[in-house]
Design a protein around this motif. Structure first.
Motif, PDB file in Angstrom:
ATOM      1  N   LYS A 125     -60.847 -26.892  53.883  1.00  0.00           N
ATOM      2  CA  LYS A 125     -59.928 -25.895  54.415  1.00  0.00           C
ATOM      3  C   LYS A 125     -60.610 -24.542  54.608  1.00  0.00           C
ATOM      4  CE  LYS A 125     -55.201 -24.217  53.562  1.00  0.00           C
ATOM      5  NZ  LYS A 125     -54.060 -24.264  52.611  1.00  0.00           N
ATOM      6  N   LEU A 126     -60.183 -23.841  55.645  1.00  0.00           N
ATOM      7  CA  LEU A 126     -60.625 -22.472  55.889  1.00  0.00           C
ATOM      8  C   LEU A 126     -59.507 -21.528  55.478  1.00  0.00           C
ATOM      9  CD1 LEU A 126     -62.760 -20.528  57.264  1.00  0.00           C
ATOM     10  CD2 LEU A 126     -61.320 -20.703  59.302  1.00  0.00           C
ATOM     11  N   GLU A 127     -59.836 -20.582  54.629  1.00  0.00           N
ATOM     12  CA  GLU A 127     -58.828 -19.620  54.168  1.00  0.00           C
ATOM     13  C   GLU A 127     -59.339 -18.209  54.400  1.00  0.00           C
ATOM     14  OE1 GLU A 127     -56.506 -20.517  50.589  1.00  0.00           O
ATOM     15  OE2 GLU A 127     -57.868 -22.212  50.278  1.00  0.00           O
ATOM     16  N   SER A 249     -57.219 -19.021  60.534  1.00  0.00           N
ATOM     17  CA  SER A 249     -57.247 -20.197  59.660  1.00  0.00           C
ATOM     18  C   SER A 249     -56.353 -21.307  60.203  1.00  0.00           C
ATOM     19  CB  SER A 249     -56.820 -19.823  58.244  1.00  0.00           C
ATOM     20  OG  SER A 249     -57.732 -18.915  57.664  1.00  0.00           O
ATOM     21  N   THR A 253     -57.443 -25.055  61.385  1.00  0.00           N
ATOM     22  CA  THR A 253     -56.832 -26.252  60.799  1.00  0.00           C
ATOM     23  C   THR A 253     -56.294 -27.179  61.874  1.00  0.00           C
ATOM     24  OG1 THR A 253     -56.233 -25.033  58.786  1.00  0.00           O
ATOM     25  CG2 THR A 253     -55.032 -27.082  59.234  1.00  0.00           C
ATOM     26  N   HIS A 345     -67.569 -23.077  59.408  1.00  0.00           N
ATOM     27  CA  HIS A 345     -66.893 -22.073  58.584  1.00  0.00           C
ATOM     28  C   HIS A 345     -67.594 -20.718  58.683  1.00  0.00           C
ATOM     29  CE1 HIS A 345     -64.686 -25.446  56.922  1.00  0.00           C
ATOM     30  NE2 HIS A 345     -63.956 -24.611  56.200  1.00  0.00           N
ATOM     31  N   CYS A 348     -66.604 -18.828  61.765  1.00  0.00           N
ATOM     32  CA  CYS A 348     -65.297 -18.179  61.613  1.00  0.00           C
ATOM     33  C   CYS A 348     -65.385 -16.944  60.723  1.00  0.00           C
ATOM     34  CB  CYS A 348     -64.287 -19.178  61.037  1.00  0.00           C
ATOM     35  SG  CYS A 348     -63.883 -20.547  62.138  1.00  0.00           S
ATOM     36  N   HIS A 349     -66.117 -17.048  59.625  1.00  0.00           N
ATOM     37  CA  HIS A 349     -66.262 -15.909  58.715  1.00  0.00           C
ATOM     38  C   HIS A 349     -66.970 -14.743  59.406  1.00  0.00           C
ATOM     39  CE1 HIS A 349     -64.738 -17.199  54.751  1.00  0.00           C
ATOM     40  NE2 HIS A 349     -65.082 -18.418  55.131  1.00  0.00           N
ATOM     41  N   HIS A 352     -64.497 -13.102  61.757  1.00  0.00           N
ATOM     42  CA  HIS A 352     -63.456 -12.431  60.975  1.00  0.00           C
ATOM     43  C   HIS A 352     -63.958 -11.103  60.405  1.00  0.00           C
ATOM     44  CE1 HIS A 352     -60.915 -11.661  57.407  1.00  0.00           C
ATOM     45  NE2 HIS A 352     -59.953 -12.179  58.145  1.00  0.00           N
TER      46      HIS A 352
END
Length: 367
Positions: A125-127, A249, A253, A345, A348-349, A352
C-alpha cells in the motif's frame, strides 16, 4: 501471445548516403551528444530481428532538430543491439550510471533470490497525506504507465498484422477486469475519436509510430471515468488511473487493482536491468509518470522559481495539455522525471514531496 517471427510487413527505412555526422548542426538531442563516429561505424550495419536499424532509431531526432531525446527503440532487442548509443542516452536522461545500476540490480536479485520479483506491479500500500487538503491548487491527479507486450516489435517497427493482434489480445484481457473497471473499448477506426486521443505528433510521425493510423488504435474507458487504456499509441499500452481530486494514494491503489488483473492475462516486455521496455528510453524502468494538473497563478509569473523547484525534486513541468503545449490559465502539468533506478512508490513520493514544496512556495512568494 508472442509473435517472434520476422516483421515481414515492416520494411526498414532505406537512407541513401546515411553517414556521420547525421544530425544537423542545430540539433539539440541527447542522442546527438552521445553519438560519435566510432559508435556510428560500429552500429550502422546492424539491424534487429524485426529489421530495425540505426537510422530507424535516430530518424525522428534527425528530422526534428528540437527533439530532446532523439532516439527510439524498435523492439526489446534494440536495447542490446544498439546499446553503445542507448546506454549513454539512458545515463544522461535518467542521471544514472549503468554500472552502478547493474550492481544495484545484482544486489536486489541476491536479496530476493529471484529475478522475477520486480516483474509485477507492487502490491504493498501507498500512504501519503493529501498535499492540498484545502483543494486550492491541484485540479486532478493522474498516473500513467507505459507497457509493451512481450514478443512483439514496438510501435516504431511493428507491422499491421501484429498491431491488430495486440489490439485483440488487450481487448480480450480488458473483458476480464474487475467490476469497478467495467467500461467500453472505442476503436478509432470504427468510431469517432474521443477528445484528447489524437494522432501522434511530428516526433512520433517521423519515428513511424503513426503508420496505419487509425487502424488498430483505440481507447478503453471505464464507466466511472477513473481508468483508461490507450492501445497502440507510442507504446502498445498506455495505462491510466486518474481522479479529479488530490488523493494520490487512492489513484495509486486503483492502478494496483487494475494491474493485478492485467498481469494475469498479459506478459509485458521487461529486462532485469532496464525494467519495463518502452519505445522511448525516457520511459524505461517503472514506465510510470505520476502527475498533477495544478494552478499556480503566482509562480506563473515567477517561472524561474518554479523551474528551480522542479529541478531540485527531479520533476518535469509541461504545458496545460502536455509536452510542448502552452500553459493556460496558470495551470501546469507537473510530473516525476526519473523512472529508471527507482521504484513505483519512490516515483510517487518524489512527486508528493515536490508538489508540497511548490504549493508552499506558491502561498508564500511575493510578486
Amino acid at each position: 501471445m508472442k509473435s517472434d517471427k520476422k516483421n515481414d510487413h515492416y520494411k526498414k527505412t532505406e537512407k541513401p548516403g546515411f553517414s556521420y555526422p547525421c544530425f544537423s548542426s542545430n540539433a539539440q538531442s541527447i542522442a546527438k551528444e552521445c553519438l560519435n563516429a566510432e559508435i556510428f561505424s560500429r552500429l550502422n550495419n546492424l539491424k534487429t530481428q524485426s529489421g530495425f536499424t540505426l537510422y530507424d532509431a535516430l530518424k525522428s531526432g534527425i528530422i526534428n532538430p528540437d527533439s530532446y531525446v532523439g532516439i527510439y527503440a524498435g523492439d526489446a532487442e534494440s536495447y542490446k543491439t544498439f546499446e553503445s548509443i542507448f546506454n549513454p542516452v539512458i545515463e544522461s536522461y535518467h542521471s544514472i550510471n549503468i554500472r552502478e545500476l547493474e550492481k544495484h540490480v545484482e544486489s536486489a536479485t541476491q536479496h530476493h533470490n529471484n529475478k522475477d520479483h520486480v516483474k509485477f506491479f507492487p502490491k504493498h500500500k501507498l500512504e501519503l497525506p493529501d498535499p492540498d487538503p484545502e483543494k486550492k491548487y491541484i485540479i486532478s491527479t493522474r498516473i500513467r504507465l507505459a507497457r509493451n507486450l512481450d514478443g512483439f516489435p514496438f510501435t516504431t517497427s511493428i507491422n499491421l498484422k501484429d498491431r491488430l493482434e495486440i489490439e485483440k489480445i488487450v481487448v480480450t484481457a480488458l473483458k476480464k477486469m474487475p467490476f469497478q473497471f467495467q467500461g467500453r473499448y472505442k476503436s478509432f477506426y470504427n468510431e469517432s475519436i474521443p477528445t484528447g486521443f489524437t494522432k501522434g505528433d511530428r516526433f512520433q510521425e517521423a519515428a513511424g509510430i503513426n503508420r496505419d493510423w487509425p487502424v488498430a488504435r483505440g481507447v478503453f474507458e471505464s464507466d466511472n471515468g477513473k481508468f483508461a487504456i490507450w492501445i497502440n499509441e507510442e507504446d502498445h499500452l498506455r495505462i491510466i488511473s486518474m481522479a479529479k481530486n488530490t488523493n494520490l494514494s487512492r489513484v495509486f491503489t486503483h492502478l494496483q487493482t487494475a494491474l493485478e488483473s492485467l498481469e494475469k492475462n498479459l506478459v509485458f516486455a521487461w529486462d532485469p536491468l532496464l525494467g519495463y521496455l518502452t519505445s522511448c528510453p525516457s520511459n524505461l524502468g517503472t514506465g510510470m509518470r505520476v502527475g498533477v494538473h495544478i494552478k499556480l497563478p503566482k509562480l506563473y509569473k515567477k517561472k524561474d522559481c518554479l523551474n528551480d523547484a522542479a529541478k531540485k525534486f527531479n520533476l518535469q513541468i509541461r504545458g496545460t495539455h502536455g509536452e510542448k503545449t502552452e500553459v493556460e490559465s496558470a495551470i501546469f502539468d507537473i510530473s516525476n522525471s526519473q523512472r529508471l533506478g527507482i521504484s513505483e512508490h519512490e516515483c510517487c513520493h518524489t512527486l508528493h514531496k515536490g508538489i508540497c514544496s511548490i504549493i508552499e512556495m506558491e502561498e508564500n512568494i511575493n510578486i
